[in-house]
Design an enzyme around this catalytic site. Structure first.
Site, short mmCIF file in Angstrom:
data_model
loop_
_atom_site.label_atom_id
_atom_site.label_comp_id
_atom_site.label_asym_id
_atom_site.label_seq_id
_atom_site.Cartn_x
_atom_site.Cartn_y
_atom_site.Cartn_z
N ARG A 1 40.04 23.23 2.40
CA ARG A 1 39.14 22.81 2.81
C ARG A 1 38.01 23.59 3.25
NH1 ARG A 1 42.84 18.64 3.39
NH2 ARG A 1 42.16 16.55 3.00
N HIS B 1 31.12 13.97 2.85
CA HIS B 1 31.83 14.40 1.74
C HIS B 1 31.53 13.45 0.66
CE1 HIS B 1 34.59 16.41 4.94
NE2 HIS B 1 33.34 17.30 4.74
N GLU C 1 34.16 7.64 11.50
CA GLU C 1 34.13 7.55 9.94
C GLU C 1 34.82 6.24 9.34
OE1 GLU C 1 36.30 9.60 6.07
OE2 GLU C 1 35.49 10.81 7.40
N GLU D 1 29.82 10.20 7.99
CA GLU D 1 30.38 10.42 9.43
C GLU D 1 29.20 10.06 10.40
OE1 GLU D 1 33.87 13.40 8.73
OE2 GLU D 1 31.86 14.28 9.49
N ASP E 1 0.94 -1.12 0.03
CA ASP E 1 0.04 0.03 -0.03
C ASP E 1 0.92 1.32 0.05
OD1 ASP E 1 -1.73 1.86 0.26
OD2 ASP E 1 -2.45 1.41 2.36
N GLU F 1 31.64 9.89 2.13
CA GLU F 1 32.44 9.94 3.41
C GLU F 1 31.38 9.97 4.43
OE1 GLU F 1 35.72 12.16 3.19
OE2 GLU F 1 36.84 11.31 1.93
N GLU G 1 35.36 16.51 -4.95
CA GLU G 1 34.83 16.48 -3.69
C GLU G 1 33.88 17.60 -3.24
OE1 GLU G 1 36.25 15.49 0.88
OE2 GLU G 1 37.43 16.74 -0.26
N GLU H 1 36.78 10.40 14.33
CA GLU H 1 36.78 11.57 13.54
C GLU H 1 37.30 12.56 14.63
OE1 GLU H 1 36.76 13.99 11.56
OE2 GLU H 1 36.75 12.59 9.48
N ARG I 1 31.83 18.86 -0.42
CA ARG I 1 31.79 18.73 1.06
C ARG I 1 30.66 19.34 2.03
NH1 ARG I 1 36.80 18.23 2.75
NH2 ARG I 1 36.52 19.26 4.76
#
Length: 458
Positions: free
Chosen positions: A329, A258, A209, A147, A63, A145, A347, A202, A349
């Site tokens: 970063r 990321h 991670e 976490e 359903d 990645e 990447e 981390e 982030r």
């Protein structure tokens, strides 16, 4: 007889028969037919393993009106079609398995009124994005990645926000008390076919991670959904609560996801160029430009909760500035170092692990492909720490910011036809409806912080 002929005749394909054989070999009693709703919550229909052949040849009906964001009661009949390539025995026991093993199959959702894939199925949305890339000659690879935090439970088994260790980035035991938990999670994931690259503690206390290898976009999205389920289940066996909530504790780093991306064409990495300063091809740069152009709307999908925006603030390593870099970063997109051409990638982030991976990946792919189709020029990389820029310098560099809350992100999605097209009309409508309601409920709430600050002051 070919697999296609077998399927047309209502019989089993060779791959489906292999699954039936493995069910017998592994003493599987129950099958969990898994799919996700629009918000990314994993749902499943549990059937006895004896129903496996029927599931493959006829599908299993359910359903759809009972699932958030699917359909109304008068159009509720849906069918689950299991993907035999996703068969895996679950590495934990469940109460209804009677001592035998349980296994899962990830399913596509079919609209029984048309016999076609249901437009509200997130997995189908991602398949459409992949098909668009294939029409342009590209295969899409991704690697996230995700976490997560591990918290202790109270006497009644409810989650607390008390971390079970005092570890930090890459710490070892005894500070990293969860190393045994991560080990068991990795064993469980590997038993389900994951190829684990690394795991570590981390930055924040209780934060972890585990990285798994690059794969095609659909397999990767399936893996994210599986990863979250495995982490939670095995953490619970250790009397711990695993959460993918982006920011469960104030004033420390939150959990991100990321996401690395690349396109391949004719077996070669379409993102790599030996002659470029950054080893990025023009295709890659246009893809980056497309992501940057659609970043505000992507944020609604990749950061879909009110809590997501407690992570997206300066000072805690989360990106808020719409720029790219090959070094630091603080930018939204980073170009990681690559030792070989096949590893050239970008990447993103900003995503967090509360997102629906199928929808988030679809939004990213469509945005990047839009940049390629429009031949967008990529801005210069920003190699300085953007966190140290004042507003005037950010304006000088042409750096904008991501939405500061879920409401702004939804507004950006409502204004972005490309990302709406990526999601499709049904998902766009239901997603915006759900997230507008969530933000509306949030802004009328009064928090403990407000009471502590204002109740006796005014």
């Amino acid at each position: 007889m070919t697999d296609e002929t077998a399927a047309a005749d209502g019989g089993l394909t060779a791959e489906e028969q292999d699954v039936i054989d493995e069910i017998d070999e592994e003493n599987v009693d129950f099958l969990r037919l898994q799919f996700t709703d629009i918000l990314g919550t994993v749902k499943n229909v549990s059937v006895p393993a004896s129903q496996a052949e029927k599931a493959f040849t006829e599908g299993i009906y359910f359903d759809g009106s009972s699932i958030d964001g699917f359909v109304r009661i008068q159009e509720s009949d849906m069918r689950l079609d299991p993907d035999p390539s996703t068969f895996a025995v679950l590495p934990w026991r469940n109460g209804d398995d009677n001592g035998g093993a349980a296994a899962r199959l990830i399913c596509d959702v079919i609209d029984t009124s048309t016999g076609e894939p249901f437009s509200g199925d997130p997995r189908g949305v991602l398949k459409d994005a992949i098909a668009r890339a294939e029409e342009m000659g590209y295969d899409v690879n991704m690697a996230p990645e995700p976490e997560f935090f591990l918290f202790e439970e109270d006497e009644e088994g409810r989650a607390t926000t008390k971390t079970n260790d005092a570890g930090g980035y890459f710490d070892l035991a005894p500070k990293d008390l969860a190393s045994d938990v991560r080990r068991d999670i990795i064993y469980g994931l590997e038993s389900m076919g994951f190829d684990i690259e690394a795991s570590h503690h981390e930055v924040a206390q209780g934060q972890h991670e585990i990285n798994f290898t690059y794969d095609d976009a659909l397999s990767t999205a399936d893996n994210v959904a599986t990863f979250r389920a495995v982490v939670r289940a095995i953490a619970a066996e250790h009397d711990l609560h695993a959460t993918f909530m982006p920011k469960p504790i104030a004033r420390i780093n939150g959990s991100g996801m990321h996401t690395h991306m690349s396109l391949f064409k004719d077996g070669e990495n379409a993102f790599h160029d030996d002659d470029d300063e950054f080893n990025l091809s023009d295709t890659a740069k246009s893809y980056v430009a497309g992501i940057l152009d659609h970043a505000p709307a992507i944020t609604a999908v990749a950061n879909p909760t009110v809590n997501s925006y407690k992570r997206l603030v300066p000072g805690y390593e989360a990106p808020v500035y719409v720029a790219w870099s090959d070094r630091n970063r603080s930018a939204l997109i980073r170009k990681p170092a690559a030792r070989v051409p096949a590893a050239s990638r970008i990447e993103l982030r900003s995503p967090d692990p509360s997102c629906n991976p199928y929808l988030a990946f679809a939004a990213m792919i469509h945005a990047g492909l839009d940049g390629i189709e429009r031949d967008l020029d990529c801005p210069d990389p920003v190699r300085e720490n953007i966190y140290e820029f004042d507003e005037g310098k950010r304006e000088e560099y042409g750096i904008t910011t991501l939405p500061s809350n879920l409401g702004e992100a939804v507004d950006a999605l409502e204004a972005d036809e490309t990302i709406q097209s990526a999601l499709g009309d049904h998902v766009t409508e239901k997603f915006i409806e759900a997230k507008s309601q969530e933000f509306g409920e949030y802004i009328v709430e009064v928090s403990e912080w407000e009471l502590d600050r204002y109740l006796e002051k005014f």
